[in-house]
Scaffold this motif. Structure first.
Motif, PDB file in Angstrom:
ATOM      1  N   LEU A 166      66.661-117.765  -9.104  1.00 51.08           N
ATOM      2  CA  LEU A 166      65.545-117.266  -9.893  1.00 51.08           C
ATOM      3  C   LEU A 166      65.860-116.010 -10.692  1.00 51.08           C
ATOM      4  CD1 LEU A 166      62.823-117.751  -7.153  1.00 51.08           C
ATOM      5  CD2 LEU A 166      63.372-119.301  -9.003  1.00 51.08           C
ATOM      6  N   ILE A 167      66.663-115.142 -10.120  1.00 51.27           N
ATOM      7  CA  ILE A 167      66.792-113.835 -10.760  1.00 51.27           C
ATOM      8  C   ILE A 167      67.978-113.762 -11.721  1.00 51.27           C
ATOM      9  CG2 ILE A 167      66.906-111.368 -10.345  1.00 51.27           C
ATOM     10  CD1 ILE A 167      64.433-112.693  -9.170  1.00 51.27           C
ATOM     11  N   VAL A 168      69.173-114.094 -11.217  1.00 49.92           N
ATOM     12  CA  VAL A 168      70.380-113.877 -12.026  1.00 49.92           C
ATOM     13  C   VAL A 168      70.274-114.504 -13.423  1.00 49.92           C
ATOM     14  CG1 VAL A 168      72.853-114.343 -12.188  1.00 49.92           C
ATOM     15  CG2 VAL A 168      71.896-113.502 -10.065  1.00 49.92           C
ATOM     16  N   PRO A 169      69.861-115.784 -13.534  1.00 50.98           N
ATOM     17  CA  PRO A 169      69.812-116.361 -14.879  1.00 50.98           C
ATOM     18  C   PRO A 169      68.903-115.582 -15.828  1.00 50.98           C
ATOM     19  CG  PRO A 169      69.499-118.048 -13.215  1.00 50.98           C
ATOM     20  CD  PRO A 169      69.473-116.740 -12.513  1.00 50.98           C
ATOM     21  N   ARG A 170      67.739-115.204 -15.313  1.00 51.23           N
ATOM     22  CA  ARG A 170      66.807-114.493 -16.181  1.00 51.23           C
ATOM     23  C   ARG A 170      67.319-113.102 -16.511  1.00 51.23           C
ATOM     24  NH1 ARG A 170      61.271-116.849 -14.917  1.00 51.23           N
ATOM     25  NH2 ARG A 170      61.889-118.820 -14.022  1.00 51.23           N
ATOM     26  N   ALA A 171      67.802-112.431 -15.477  1.00 48.30           N
ATOM     27  CA  ALA A 171      68.301-111.074 -15.706  1.00 48.30           C
ATOM     28  C   ALA A 171      69.454-111.103 -16.697  1.00 48.30           C
ATOM     29  CB  ALA A 171      68.731-110.453 -14.386  1.00 48.30           C
ATOM     30  N   ALA A 172      70.293-112.140 -16.605  1.00 46.77           N
ATOM     31  CA  ALA A 172      71.460-112.221 -17.487  1.00 46.77           C
ATOM     32  C   ALA A 172      71.036-112.333 -18.942  1.00 46.77           C
ATOM     33  CB  ALA A 172      72.331-113.409 -17.098  1.00 46.77           C
ATOM     34  N   THR A 173      70.089-113.220 -19.221  1.00 49.10           N
ATOM     35  CA  THR A 173      69.674-113.352 -20.627  1.00 49.10           C
ATOM     36  C   THR A 173      69.058-112.067 -21.130  1.00 49.10           C
ATOM     37  OG1 THR A 173      67.963-114.707 -19.617  1.00 49.10           O
ATOM     38  CG2 THR A 173      69.329-115.754 -21.259  1.00 49.10           C
ATOM     39  N   MET A 174      68.300-111.423 -20.256  1.00 49.73           N
ATOM     40  CA  MET A 174      67.656-110.211 -20.734  1.00 49.73           C
ATOM     41  C   MET A 174      68.653-109.094 -20.948  1.00 49.73           C
ATOM     42  SD  MET A 174      63.924-110.276 -19.106  1.00 49.73           S
ATOM     43  CE  MET A 174      64.508-110.228 -17.479  1.00 49.73           C
ATOM     44  N   THR A 175      69.648-109.020 -20.046  1.00 48.01           N
ATOM     45  CA  THR A 175      70.696-108.017 -20.232  1.00 48.01           C
ATOM     46  C   THR A 175      71.426-108.269 -21.545  1.00 48.01           C
ATOM     47  OG1 THR A 175      70.980-108.199 -17.861  1.00 48.01           O
ATOM     48  CG2 THR A 175      72.553-106.842 -19.043  1.00 48.01           C
ATOM     49  N   ALA A 176      71.744-109.529 -21.789  1.00 46.79           N
ATOM     50  CA  ALA A 176      72.455-109.861 -23.022  1.00 46.79           C
ATOM     51  C   ALA A 176      71.610-109.465 -24.230  1.00 46.79           C
ATOM     52  CB  ALA A 176      72.780-111.345 -23.057  1.00 46.79           C
ATOM     53  N   GLY A 177      70.315-109.679 -24.121  1.00 50.65           N
ATOM     54  CA  GLY A 177      69.422-109.296 -25.212  1.00 50.65           C
ATOM     55  C   GLY A 177      69.493-107.802 -25.483  1.00 50.65           C
ATOM     56  N   GLN A 178      69.706-107.021 -24.412  1.00 48.16           N
ATOM     57  CA  GLN A 178      69.783-105.575 -24.593  1.00 48.16           C
ATOM     58  C   GLN A 178      71.156-105.144 -25.113  1.00 48.16           C
ATOM     59  OE1 GLN A 178      67.337-103.135 -23.301  1.00 48.16           O
ATOM     60  NE2 GLN A 178      65.926-104.841 -23.182  1.00 48.16           N
ATOM     61  N   ILE A 179      72.198-105.778 -24.570  1.00 45.48           N
ATOM     62  CA  ILE A 179      73.554-105.349 -24.937  1.00 45.48           C
ATOM     63  C   ILE A 179      73.910-105.803 -26.345  1.00 45.48           C
ATOM     64  CG2 ILE A 179      76.005-105.550 -24.377  1.00 45.48           C
ATOM     65  CD1 ILE A 179      75.272-105.876 -21.503  1.00 45.48           C
ATOM     66  N   ALA A 180      73.597-107.057 -26.638  1.00 44.86           N
ATOM     67  CA  ALA A 180      73.980-107.602 -27.936  1.00 44.86           C
ATOM     68  C   ALA A 180      72.734-107.979 -28.729  1.00 44.86           C
ATOM     69  CB  ALA A 180      74.878-108.830 -27.739  1.00 44.86           C
ATOM     70  N   PRO A 181      72.076-106.991 -29.305  1.00 47.10           N
ATOM     71  CA  PRO A 181      70.847-107.314 -30.043  1.00 47.10           C
ATOM     72  C   PRO A 181      71.181-108.079 -31.329  1.00 47.10           C
ATOM     73  CG  PRO A 181      71.391-104.998 -30.286  1.00 47.10           C
ATOM     74  CD  PRO A 181      72.406-105.589 -29.374  1.00 47.10           C
ATOM     75  N   VAL A 182      70.214-108.825 -31.774  1.00 51.85           N
ATOM     76  CA  VAL A 182      70.405-109.648 -32.958  1.00 51.85           C
ATOM     77  C   VAL A 182      69.559-109.056 -34.077  1.00 51.85           C
ATOM     78  CG1 VAL A 182      69.846-111.905 -33.889  1.00 51.85           C
ATOM     79  CG2 VAL A 182      70.941-111.739 -31.680  1.00 51.85           C
ATOM     80  N   THR A 183      70.123-109.074 -35.286  1.00 52.48           N
ATOM     81  CA  THR A 183      69.373-108.572 -36.435  1.00 52.48           C
ATOM     82  C   THR A 183      68.019-109.268 -36.507  1.00 52.48           C
ATOM     83  OG1 THR A 183      71.506-108.631 -37.515  1.00 52.48           O
ATOM     84  CG2 THR A 183      69.612-108.044 -38.864  1.00 52.48           C
ATOM     85  N   SER A 184      66.977-108.489 -36.697  1.00 52.06           N
ATOM     86  CA  SER A 184      65.655-109.114 -36.733  1.00 52.06           C
ATOM     87  C   SER A 184      65.463-109.858 -38.051  1.00 52.06           C
ATOM     88  CB  SER A 184      64.571-108.066 -36.555  1.00 52.06           C
ATOM     89  OG  SER A 184      64.426-107.343 -37.744  1.00 52.06           O
ATOM     90  N   VAL A 185      64.547-110.809 -38.023  1.00 49.52           N
ATOM     91  CA  VAL A 185      64.274-111.617 -39.205  1.00 49.52           C
ATOM     92  C   VAL A 185      63.843-110.719 -40.354  1.00 49.52           C
ATOM     93  CG1 VAL A 185      62.910-113.524 -40.072  1.00 49.52           C
ATOM     94  CG2 VAL A 185      63.581-113.477 -37.687  1.00 49.52           C
TER      95      VAL A 185
END
Lengths: 470, 248, 481
Positions: free
Chosen positions: C251-270
């Motif tokens: 339950l935790i690792v998959p969700r935490a991983a995506t969120m961490t990635a979202g913080q570390i490697a942000p994507v240019t906003s639309v």
């Protein structure tokens, strides 16, 4: 006596290694949920601001209000970050036209499907899945475990009334588990303040109620566990039963309810509705086109009319046609939409009522109602966008002199004009309803949670009075 | 040592010190020959179970050797265990298996695959487990009934040496009496039996040699003949007390 | 010896009441999930067919090639019966027009929000969450439970090698727990056939691979349960440890991983992207305007001193050349802008891919995500589905635009002199759509689907082997007392 029993329960739970580990995990998760929620809110707020100002900036170059491509955005709500509900599934952007039907687009999950793969770790998830499991873990052997260890016999070798014993058990274990959790939640609140999330009184009240319903939900699983442990001989049996019950309540029932009602109530698909709308549009357009091509034949320009004047007459005619067309389209659209909405409403009601067999559904609904991310969010957003459309249309009409939209007026505005000032545009703001409205929406589900609590409590109580302590 | 009375079980300078520094067994020397019953007496934590665990190689000795039929157990544990049957204190067995299924499994593990169900039943009856209990799951069994299954398993293994860890605990007086009778039969069959017990009277009744242990040490050892006319209970208390004095 | 131990392991699983209950629940859930998947698939196929038909009818209702609008739809794939992935999250349809890039919109969840509230249960979910929990439930006391019951001592008082004991334990639990699962799975397959889901050879191969990887995932949890039970003395402890580990891994690792990635490697906003495109566009148009005025300046200079008549003649003579000159400049500008926006889009896509890669790499610390990624890749309902479709739709848009352009050209030729909308020669006849190019849904071959799963299957195998090796080594030195 009761105090002694409660005290023993507190000491028994808080002193165990089981408690230390699980509590540490839960506390970390709760704090993580608050932190991640706050970060998410900040990020989406930045994106929201950027998108809004970018939309206005793009208009700076334009000279005609009819060319404006105006977009409005659903403002991120702080509570949506903690209880995401459907906020990531619905479109957040609306292209506003002066007329015609509006639709929301660009849902978060559609834009970033990566987040849809595993979804978010929000407070609601922690409560529904992790804390309910936590409750079971501490309640499953409440009675039969004491029996297996022989402590039950030992206790009742003294003159202990059974009702006090079970009361002490329930109250003690509830307090022992809930107070530490509340501490973690309070630290989470502090985190929100420190990270500068704009929370007003209403939001705090709603958040407080979310936590309260979370605790009630926790209570349901705790009382259920104690109840089951009074029903069974061995703690291994009660654990297995509870685990199966947990899987059904948390994972299966809510989903199955939705599927069942999806079978039972037929909702016309969006494609169908769009088709009907488009067909009408085509028909109307064909009719109007004929009228247009015959316009000059039936209304030839009179001698004393200048070219400018006759063009203006034609433009007026076109505008009237467009209005009439618009009206008819809107009538059909409204009818179709209302029909769909009604069916959808029936379907939703059925689904949610079936789902409420499981306390998980009640909690999910109560918390998303409180957070303003329930099913009504989509409705509210579209409605507020429609309201804005009227303001916007009036504004644009004033600016363009009632020329309406469409290519026709654009074709005739060749001459150089001054750029428009997009900052004159009326500002769209998504206004949340009153706090009391959210609370009223959540009350039935909170009441239901209370009923579950009382039911299992009573069950455990009555069963224990007749429990075979040998 | 190819004598007629070859020592079947032998502890030579056997010591066990645990990682936490606790000396559980201190230089134990004892010998059990075929057709002998050796009873270890002692309180809780005296080192009786440690000695038995060493014979089974459940733990490695710190110094010394446990020898079974000439085989040093920690050198060739599997070979040694072929020669041992073991009855542990208060074994739970598999609660979802019937008595017969439990017996069948453990006897087969002991390498005896030729028995029929009837053989199992016969032995179960011999140790005093009623016929109607044979096909019941172990779940509802009392401690004594489980103990009887454990004893049946040991008998069926038909090993040269038998290790018994508190075999009479949980048995009712009648069953305990029958068990003593059974031990006599086994001795006559030529088994070497090492048992640990709290039960001074049974020890005196059945044992050829009695050893008293305290705090990991064998503090007294007498043969049956030496014990004739002696009050073992008195001896036991005296030795325990004397030893306590010594330590103090 | 091995067979005695193995047999006992099987017996102890089959004879426990726990097994009957859990096996019942699991079978029910597997069948339910596949049944629901089938129904949903059929629903979606119906919806898809109607939608396609309606879109065609709508096009036929058009009276000219000028106003034509085409909407294409994402085709439901049979694999979503087993793995829904992000199928319901990403858009189902895209508008194909000359003016804008196709973009998938209208996801199932955004139009039917009710279904988003609790989401669906698919076979993958059952395996990922429910069956992993049950695997733990059966193995958490594999070793320490035997110790607590005293059976371990009794068993090892015989000449039983420990290696054989633990091997038999694992093999027995594996067979005892996995083989019964085959039954509901087979029934599920039968159901798929009975309901007439159109599966081709490739699809069957995918389903079999999916089942294989599900069992591999299940195996990991069996081995993991064994590992923890061989590391602890008391079954209560091992159960707690396993439950916490399960919550974290599933339950935790998959969700935490995506969120961490979202913080570390942000994507240019639309918004940022649009702003960049827009700025570039404005710059280019300004440059083009300047170029045009410079050209006119030159021409005016060239014409200076000419008489009115001469000037008109000169202009008439050069008009075509000038037009062409301007058109070339305009086309060049347009190309440049398109190129720029294509580059930005590609950059964004790369950024997103980098984020995704990071997220998935982090999440792979949990076998649950490795399994889910495998399943999504096999079923082609993963995050790449959106890109795949949008690429195919872009290609289609080119074909479609070309086709419409030729048609418009033909019309224009047929009504020379008249321009603009509503000027079709045969006004009221429906358009002939027979020649209209069709949109073909992209479909992965089996090989393409399996290739990206190799890493995840590898990870799952490594996890399982490590867990088992750990259990093995730990048991060899296990204190049986």
């Amino acid at each position: 006596m009761l105090r002694l029993l409660i005290e023993k329960e507190l000491r028994d739970i808080i002193g165990s290694t089981k408690f230390t580990t699980t509590f540490a995990v839960c506390a970390i998760l709760i704090l993580l949920a608050f932190y991640v929620g706050a970060r998410n809110y900040q990020v989406s707020m930045n994106e929201f601001e950027a998108a809004r100002s970018e939309n206005l900036r793009q208009m700076e170059e334009l000279t005609n209000w009819n060319e404006v491509d105006h977009r409005i955005f659903l403002e991120p709500q702080p509570l949506a970050a903690l209880v995401s509900g459907i906020s990531n599934d619905i479109g957040r952007t609306v292209d506003v036209e002066t007329r015609g039907e509006l639709s929301s687009e660009n849902s978060r999950f559609n834009e970033d499907p990566i987040f849809a793969v595993f979804r978010f770790l929000d407070l609601q998830f922690i409560f529904t899945v992790v804390l309910s499991l936590f409750a079971i873990l501490f309640g499953f052997d409440a009675i039969n475990g004491e029996k297996e260890r022989g402590t039950l016999r030992l206790s009742f070798a003294n003159s202990v009334p059974r009702d006090k014993y079970i009361l002490g058990k329930l109250v003690g274990s509830f307090l022992a588990l809930v107070i530490p959790l509340l501490l973690a939640v309070l630290v989470g609140f502090l985190l929100l303040v420190v990270m500068g999330i704009p929370m007003d009184g209403g939001l705090w009240a709603r958040l407080g109620l979310i936590v309260l319903s979370g605790l009630m939900y926790f209570g349901v699983f705790l009382t259920l566990s104690v109840f089951i442990s009074t029903l069974t001989e061995h703690s291994s049996t009660s654990f297995l039963l509870l685990l199966v019950a947990w899987i059904f309540a948390v994972l299966i029932i809510p989903r199955t309810a939705v599927l069942l009602s999806g079978r039972a109530v037929d909702v016309p698909s969006m494609d169908q509705i769009n088709y009907e709308k488009a067909t009408l549009e085509n028909e109307l357009w064909d009719q109007d086109r004929k009228q247009m091509s015959e316009f000059w034949r039936s209304n030839p320009p009179s001698e004393n009319e200048s070219r400018e004047e006759s063009m203006a007459r034609f433009r007026r005619f076109m505008s009237e046609l467009a209005d009439a067309r618009e009206e008819e389209q809107q009538k059909l659209a409204e009818q179709l939409n209302e029909n769909r909405r009604n069916r959808e409403f029936v379907q939703q009601k059925l689904a949610l009522n079936i789902a409420r067999v499981s306390p998980t559904a009640s909690f999910a609904l109560a918390s998303s109602d409180l957070a303003g991310t329930s099913l009504e969010l989509k409705q509210r957003f579209v409605e507020s966008a429609n309201l804005y459309q009227q303001t916007y249309a009036t504004f644009v009409n004033e600016k363009t002199g009632g020329m309406g939209g469409g290519w026709w007026s654009r074709m005739n505005s060749d001459e150089e004009a001054d750029p428009i000032d997009p900052y004159e545009l009326p500002v769209y703001e998504y206004v949340e309803p009153e706090t009391s409205e959210f609370i009223n929406g959540a009350l039935p589900d909170m009441a239901l949670l209370m009923v579950f609590n009382l039911l299992f409590f009573a069950g455990a109580f009555v069963r224990f009075l007749k429990y075979d302590v040998r | 040592m190819e004598s007629k009375n070859q020592p079947m079980l032998q502890a030579i300078d056997l010591s066990k010190r645990y990682e936490d520094g606790h000396l559980a067994l201190d230089n134990l020397n004892l010998t059990v020959e075929t057709g002998q019953v050796y009873a270890m007496l002692g309180g809780n934590g005296a080192g009786k179970t440690t000695a038995i665990n060493l014979f089974l190689n459940f733990i490695e000795p710190t110094t010394g050797q446990a020898v079974v039929d000439g085989i040093v157990t920690h050198e060739e544990p599997l070979k040694a265990k072929e020669r041992i049957a073991y009855v542990s204190e208060n074994v739970m067995l598999y609660p979802n298996f019937t008595a017969l299924q439990n017996v069948d499994f453990f006897v087969k593990l002991g390498g005896k695959t030729k028995y029929t169900k009837e053989d199992y039943r016969k032995v179960l009856l011999r140790v005093g487990l009623q016929e109607e209990a044979h096909d019941r799951r172990l779940k509802g069994f009392s401690k004594g009934m489980r103990q009887k299954c454990g004893i049946a398993i040991a008998i069926l293994k038909d090993a040269k040496a038998i290790l018994l860890d508190e075999p009479t605990s949980g048995l009712d007086p009648k069953a305990a009496f029958e068990f003593i009778h059974l031990l006599n039969t086994l001795r006559e069959e030529g088994k070497a039996i090492l048992m640990s017990t709290h039960d001074i009277f049974r020890a005196k009744e059945v044992a050829d040699i009695v050893g008293i242990m305290n705090l990991g040490k064998l503090v007294m050892q007498r043969t049956k003949d030496e014990l004739v006319g002696e009050d073992l209970e008195k001896l036991y208390v005296e030795f325990m007390a004397g030893y306590m004095d010594e330590v103090a | 010896m091995f067979s005695v131990l193995f047999e006992k392991e099987l017996k102890s699983i089959f004879l426990s009441p726990k097994f009957v209950a859990t096996f019942g629940v699991c079978s029910l859930l597997i069948l339910l999930s596949v049944f629901v998947g089938i129904q949903e698939y059929k629903n979606e196929v119906d919806q898809y067919n109607t939608a396609v038909q309606l879109s065609e009818q709508q096009m036929m209702g058009e009276s000219s090639w000028w106003g034509i609008e085409n909407v294409v739809f994402r085709k439901p794939s049979v694999m979503q019966v087993f793995v829904s992935g992000v199928n319901n999250d990403i858009g189902r349809s895209a508008e194909i027009s000359t003016w804008v890039e196709p973009k998938l919109e209208n996801s199932n969840y955004s139009s039917d929000t009710l279904f988003a509230v609790f989401r669906f249960v698919d076979l993958t979910f059952i395996f990922q969450v429910v069956l992993s929990l049950f695997a733990i439930l059966f193995t958490y006391d594999a070793i320490n439970g035997e110790r607590e019951r005293g059976t371990l001592k009794l068993a090892l008082s015989n000449a039983v090698p420990r290696a054989q004991y633990v091997l038999a334990k694992f093999a027995g639990s594996w067979v005892g727990l996995t083989v019964p699962l085959i039954i509901p799975l087979l029934v599920a397959m039968l159901m798929v056939m009975i309901f007439g889901i159109p599966m081709d050879g490739g699809d069957w191969a995918r389903v079999l691979t999916l089942i294989g990887s599900s069992i591999l995932y299940f195996t990991f949890f069996i081995a993991f349960g064994l590992l923890v039970s061989a590391f602890t003395k008391r079954s209560a402890v091992s159960f707690l440890v396993l439950l916490v580990a399960w919550v974290c891994l599933v339950l935790i690792v998959p969700r935490a991983a995506t969120m961490t990635a979202g913080q570390i490697a942000p994507v240019t906003s639309v918004a940022e992207l649009e702003s960049q495109k827009d700025r570039f566009r404005t710059d280019r148009w300004r440059a083009y305007g300047m170029q045009r005025s410079k050209l006119w300046e030159e021409r005016r200079t060239a014409m200076e001193g000419m008489t009115e008549q001469e000037r008109n003649d000169y202009m008439a003579a050069n008009r075509q050349a000038w037009d062409e000159e301007e058109a070339t400049a305009r086309d060049a500008t347009m190309d440049e802008m398109n190129e720029h926006s294509r580059k930005l889009d590609e950059e964004l896509r790369n950024e997103k891919m980098a984020q995704e890669k990071l997220a998935f790499t982090l999440s792979r610390f949990s076998p649950a995500s490795a399994y889910k990624l495998t399943a999504m890749n096999l079923a082609d309902t993963g995050t790449s589905l959106k890109n795949e479709y949008e690429d195919a739709m872009k290609d289609y848009r080119t074909t479609f635009t070309q086709f419409v352009e030729t048609k418009r050209e033909e019309d224009r030729r047929a009504n020379r002199g008249r321009r603009g909308p509503g000027s079709n020669a045969n006004d009221d006849e429906p358009l002939d759509l027979a020649e209209l190019p069709r949109f073909d849904a992209p479909k992965q071959t089996y090989k393409e689907a399996v290739e990206p799963t190799i890493i995840d299957l590898g990870i799952l195998s490594v996890f399982s082997v490590l867990a088992f090796a750990g259990a093995f080594l730990s048991f060899i030195r296990y204190d049986v007392r």
